[in-house]
Every structure is written in structure tokens, then in C-alpha cells.
Design an enzyme around this catalytic site. Sequence first.
Site, PDB file in Angstrom:
ATOM      1  N   GLY A 205       0.749  -1.224   0.057  1.00 43.83           N
ATOM      2  CA  GLY A 205       0.202  -0.149   0.041  1.00 43.83           C
ATOM      3  C   GLY A 205       0.989   1.316  -0.027  1.00 43.83           C
ATOM      4  N   GLY A 210      -0.473   2.527   7.235  1.00 40.39           N
ATOM      5  CA  GLY A 210      -0.601   1.728   8.459  1.00 40.39           C
ATOM      6  C   GLY A 210       0.011   0.423   8.307  1.00 40.39           C
ATOM      7  N   GLU A 427      -9.319  32.548  -7.841  1.00 40.38           N
ATOM      8  CA  GLU A 427      -9.866  31.554  -6.770  1.00 40.38           C
ATOM      9  C   GLU A 427     -11.316  31.567  -7.087  1.00 40.38           C
ATOM     10  OE1 GLU A 427      -8.240  29.407  -5.555  1.00 40.38           O
ATOM     11  OE2 GLU A 427      -6.132  30.500  -5.803  1.00 40.38           O
TER      12      GLU A 427
END
Length: 603
Positions: A205, A210, A427
Site C-alpha cells: 500500500g 498503516g 480563486e
Amino acid sequence: MNEVQNPKKPFYYYYGIVFIFIFLFNALLLPQIAKRAVKEVDYGTFMKMTYDQEIGEVEIQDNQILFTNKEGTSVYKTGLVQDPGLTERLYDNGAAFSSEIVEEMSPLMSFFVGWILPMIIFIGIGQLLSRQMMKKMGGGNSMMFGMGGSKAKVYVKSSQGIHFSDVAGEDEAKENLAEIIDYLHNPDKYKEIGASMPKGILLVGPPGTGKTMLAKAVAGEADVPFFSMSGSEFVEMFVGMGASKVRDLFKQAKEKAPCIVFIDEIDAIGKKRDGQIGGNDEREQTLNQLLTEMDGFEGNNGVIILAATNRPESLDPALLRPGRFDRRVPVELPDLKGREEILKVHARKIKLSEDADFGKIARMASGASGAELANIINEAALRAVRDGRTFVGQSDLEESIEVVIAGYQKKNAILTDKEKRIVAYHEIGHALVAAKQSNSAPVQKITIVPRTSGALGYTMQVEEGNHYLMSKEEIENKIATYTGGRAAEEIAFGSVTTGASNDIEQATKLARAMITRYGMSKDFDMVAMETVTNQYLGGDASLACSVETQTKIDTQVVELVKHQHEKAGQILLENKDKLDELAQFLYEKETITGEEFMEILNR
């Protein structure tokens, strides 16, 4: 079948080493030890000691005179000069003539100093080196100074360690690993049906998802020895040391079986063998030894291998085959529900206010890994302390997402009035194009406050839920949104700036992926023109087509981005009044929420 071992060196090999040591000792050191210390003085001192009757014994040699003091405790020497009355003068002053002032040692003392003492020194040095090696190796291993010995850390069950309850967002991975733990605790129910556990489990991964934490949770849950080692620790400067470390690691593991061995970043030693001259022979030897230990002639009964990597495509096929790594467990980026659960797990250690909404934070942190979510919680706690509060609120959590994504606010960056207005239009151009397209995510926040990442402003869009697929129309709308900032500058000021550099990069990347990877081009249909490597480390892509095809791809990319740029400009021209109104509002406020933006847009 008996195991064939390399023959040990015969005893006369070691006797020869001892004999050579003693011979050198007798030839070089013993003559110096046998002699008493002789002090050299001038002839005048010798004459003075003669007249003062301080000479005990004297020996006149061909080129020097040796003599002692009256007590016989010190030996002196001086040069020989023409002195006809020397003998009578010495006799008259009580000196005794001798021929053995520098005495040889007694035979017993000579044997002790020449043979017994060297053997004692030799054995003592050997014992000292042996004790140092045992300390470095932790006992039991006889490898020189710990080189080639495994440095694996052994973990035992601890109530303060990490457990599966401390890991969230990876339910499938936890389920796979929980099965291993259950097998170690209750092997009979598996053996009864004839099932056996996988010999190896590979966790793959992106970084920060984790993998190592899951391994720590296994160490916390398993009631068996747990060996942990990094792949880079097998790599040594000396040839053969890596393979020796692998042998030593599995030797220790087999002695404590059943047990679990965790190898982090296994790609450091498990890369494909290419057989090219000048390759890393040491790494290949280490890999070959690992292959043998995992599933060789002898086998590794009772030892379960757990490994982690974010480069599975670089691993050797022999390492990935069933019988070595039987099961691959993906540890992917968490989805919306997983992000919310991860945030709750990490929020256990901080004090939260009642207005904390982890669901909203999870939606805002789309695409974040577990490590980034943990960092978001920590940044929120730091912000609360910085502001003198004892609880973490919703505003802290939202601001911490911006800190992780775009960096801290640059308080010393002062934009000119013109630059500030350009950034405001830029923006709002992004936000207005996104809001006017049906398949774009709603706007969450717009700001023109400069950030430490280099952004002079940004528009945050938030997905409402999980999003696993993107249609062609959605990707085109996303490209149009990226070009909305530049289009707003062109409409409002009639010129362009460098502020759209990142927008151009992202729009081009998406457009190229549509044509070369996603099969969204009429000319190329479902033919892959690009291959992706290192999918978990940025996804490097390389074209696999002719030069002529590359030219066509470039042409289509330009046309696609240009068309979406024109579409964004058309949307902004149709809503020119709203563009000016929203840009002025943002210019004055510097930061506006999605609700404020939609309220002005829908008036």
C-alpha cells in the site's frame, strides 16, 4: 539424509598459531625482559664513584665498562678510555672484579617467561575477545564481532502496546491478520479440517496507510514471540554478511516457533534479480538465502513471515509465489467511513469540544492517509494550545486540514493591492466554474491568504461521499475547473500571470491520462499508450508507443485542455456580474465559506 557441513579446521592449525606467537615472543620480547635496566653515565661520574668507594662490582669489556653501586641494586655503563692505572685504582677503592654483572635468568624463570607467560597472555586475549563477541551477539552466536548476526528486535505481549482496536479504516487487512492470530492461539480447529496457515503475508500500500502499525498490532495481539527487522538491516558492506543475517534470524525464529517474523520495507533485499554484470551480488545472495529459508529443502515450520512494502512490482517473482508469500493484503487509502474512524481513534488522546464533527472533517480530508489524519489531529491540538484553549474545537480541526494540505498562513507575505485582486478573481474563477457544472464537488472554502507551500490562495472542494469511479464528463469538468482561474484573469484583466502554473500541470496530467490510460480517445479506443510503475509512490508513467503516436497524443491533449479552457471562459462570461461581485467580496473578506459563496451566487 545427513546434513553435509563444512569441515572444521584441524587442531594443529590452532597449535601452529600458538607456536608462532610464542616463537616471536621469545625472539623479540624475551631478551628485553631478561636484561636488567642499564644506566649510561660519563667517565667522570665513574671516576668520582671510584674515589668515593661507591662501586661494588666492575667488568671491563673491549669497548665499555659495566659496574654496579655498592648495594648492587643498579647497573651502570661508561665508555672505555686510555687509563693505565684504572685497575689498581679500582682495587685500592674496594671494587670487586666480575664477569657476570648482567646475569642470565634461571632456567625455571626462563621457561616461565618464555613459554608459560605467553600462553597465559594468548588465552587471556582469546577469553576477552570471546566475551566481547558474546555481548555484541546477545549470547549463542559465534560470528565475528556481531557481523552477520541478526539484529532483529523481539517483542513480547504488552498491555500498553498497540492492538487491533487502535487500528481503524483497514477492516479487510485486520480480518486477514486476525485469522493468523487465531491460528496461533487455536491451531487444532484448523488442523482438524486439514487447513494450514499461509507461510507469508505481504502488506502492500501507499506510505502512511498503516502497514507498520498493523504489524505492531499483531505483536500486541499475538501471544507468541514476534521478531521485527527492516529490510535495509540485512544489507552489509561485507559480502555474505546479509545472507548470514538471514540464516541467523530464521535460526532464532525456529528455536522459538511458533512465532512471527516481520520484515519492513522488504523491497530493500527482495528486488528482481536481473543477472546483469556489475549488479549487487551481496543483495542477490541475501535474497537467495531468504528464498531458501522461507520455502527451501528444510522448510520453516511454525514461522509465519509478515512483510511490508510500497513497491510490490519490484519484488522478485520467486519471492511472491505461493509457498513463500501466499497472501497479499492491500492496505489502501481509507474511504470516507475509514477516515472518520481513524480520526476518532487518534482523537482519543486529546480533549475535544462538543461541536467536533468528524464526518465533516473526513469529507474535507479526502485522499488523506492514516498518517496524515493523525497529523491533522495533532496539528489541531497544537493550534488549541497556541491560542490558549484547553479543548480542541471544530475550527481547529478544519484549520489543521489546511495546514497539512497547504501549509501555515504566511503572516509576513503582503500582497500588493493589484496582486490581491488578481488572486481573488483567480480563486473565484475556480469556484464559479466548479459550482456551475453539475458534476463538480461543492465548494467548501475559498481563501486568498498566502500559505507556506507557496500558494497565494486556494479553493477547497469537498466530495459528498465515496467516489471510486470518474466518468469522462466528470474528468472534463475537473479540467475545466482547473482552467477557471486563468480564464477569470483573462476576462477581468485581459492578461495572464504565473499563478496558474500548478493548475496547468494538473489539467495536463488529467488530459493525458484520459487519452493514454483510460481509453477515452476516439482515435486510440481502448489501447494503453502509457504504463504506470510505482503505483503507490506517485505512479510514474512512461509512454509505450511510436514517435508518430506520441505526436498525436500531444495534439489531442492540447485540444482537450484548450476546449475545456474555452468552456470555463464561456461559463464565466455568462456569469460576469457574479464573478465581479464574488471577487470583490473575497477581496474584502480574504476568506469566505461555501455557504457565503452559494448565498451570493443564488441571489
